[in-house]
Design an enzyme around this catalytic site. Sequence first.
Site, PDB file in Angstrom:
ATOM      1  N   CYS A 129       0.839  -1.196   0.000  1.00 45.58           N
ATOM      2  CA  CYS A 129       0.000   0.000   0.000  1.00 45.58           C
ATOM      3  C   CYS A 129       0.876   1.250   0.000  1.00 45.58           C
ATOM      4  O   CYS A 129       0.649   2.185  -0.779  1.00 45.58           O
ATOM      5  CB  CYS A 129      -0.923  -0.003   1.219  1.00 45.58           C
ATOM      6  SG  CYS A 129      -2.113   1.359   1.245  1.00 45.58           S
ATOM      7  N   CYS A 130       1.879   1.283   0.867  1.00 44.27           N
ATOM      8  CA  CYS A 130       2.801   2.422   0.911  1.00 44.27           C
ATOM      9  C   CYS A 130       3.552   2.572  -0.406  1.00 44.27           C
ATOM     10  O   CYS A 130       3.823   3.685  -0.853  1.00 44.27           O
ATOM     11  CB  CYS A 130       3.799   2.249   2.050  1.00 44.27           C
ATOM     12  SG  CYS A 130       3.133   2.538   3.708  1.00 44.27           S
ATOM     13  N   CYS A 210      -1.233   8.263   7.303  1.00 40.42           N
ATOM     14  CA  CYS A 210      -2.509   7.931   6.682  1.00 40.42           C
ATOM     15  C   CYS A 210      -3.509   7.461   7.746  1.00 40.42           C
ATOM     16  O   CYS A 210      -3.118   6.852   8.747  1.00 40.42           O
ATOM     17  CB  CYS A 210      -2.324   6.843   5.640  1.00 40.42           C
ATOM     18  SG  CYS A 210      -1.375   7.360   4.190  1.00 40.42           S
ATOM     19  N   CYS A 213      -3.590   3.697   9.201  1.00 44.65           N
ATOM     20  CA  CYS A 213      -2.381   3.217   9.868  1.00 44.65           C
ATOM     21  C   CYS A 213      -1.856   4.180  10.928  1.00 44.65           C
ATOM     22  O   CYS A 213      -0.691   4.132  11.306  1.00 44.65           O
ATOM     23  CB  CYS A 213      -1.296   2.939   8.829  1.00 44.65           C
ATOM     24  SG  CYS A 213      -1.756   1.663   7.625  1.00 44.65           S
ATOM     25  N   CYS A 236       7.427   4.029   5.970  1.00 47.66           N
ATOM     26  CA  CYS A 236       6.582   3.812   4.802  1.00 47.66           C
ATOM     27  C   CYS A 236       7.383   3.313   3.612  1.00 47.66           C
ATOM     28  O   CYS A 236       6.835   2.694   2.702  1.00 47.66           O
ATOM     29  CB  CYS A 236       5.833   5.080   4.433  1.00 47.66           C
ATOM     30  SG  CYS A 236       6.911   6.429   3.870  1.00 47.66           S
TER      31      CYS A 236
END
Length: 244
Positions: A129-130, A210, A213, A236
């Site tokens: 995702c990062c 974010c 998280c 990240c």
Amino acid sequence: MNALATPFTADPAADHLPAAEELARSLADAKPSEIIAAALRTVGRDKLALVSSFGTESAALLKVMADVDPAIPVIFLDTGWIFEETLAYRDTLIKTLGLRDVRSIKPAQEALKQKDPDGDLWFSDPDACCRIRKVEPLARALKPFSAWINGRKRFQGGLRAAIPVVEQDDVRLKFNPFAQAARAEIEAIYKSADLPPHPLVAAGFLSVGCMPCTSRTEAGEDARAGRWRGRAKTECGIHITKTA
């Protein structure tokens, strides 16, 4: 110190940048403003960017940068999961500090469609995702630049505990003006400049990334304890330094 008194132009020797280790030694005792000014002298404004999350400590670095040259490009990664409070804080600091070139960079829509169509990749694979929401967009945004500035500090611990003032990050120089700063110095900048705090600090968020998280920090915890809580992950990925 105000770099506006001396116009900065792209260095014709920018393709032959000095070694990061050499710069780190020469700036070992320099103040944050002097480190930013040195970055400008080294590559020129057109080849230098500052990357900011507009998080809980970001205003201090942005203030120092603005005092040197408010026209240095600032890159903000708008991942699609940013708190509304952070977006509002970004806009507040742009106005308060007179920042002239803030660029909000979003993930590639095709990457989101292919790799995170349901928006739940943060849960199943936060590293992936990062990568599509931060690492890849930053790599794209940094392509025109020869050097970048960030706000990491050694007192944040973990992989940041021994960061140098200047380091090599793939083909770019990476300047860490606050590497050796103490937390009290950051707080002093906020106080002396009367900088507004991030809106979420009062709610117990001492480090903000974010939404999925980021959690509140409990009393006695490290400021970054609320990031990726319950996971071994602490970064990240944009600060995993690569050497040329």
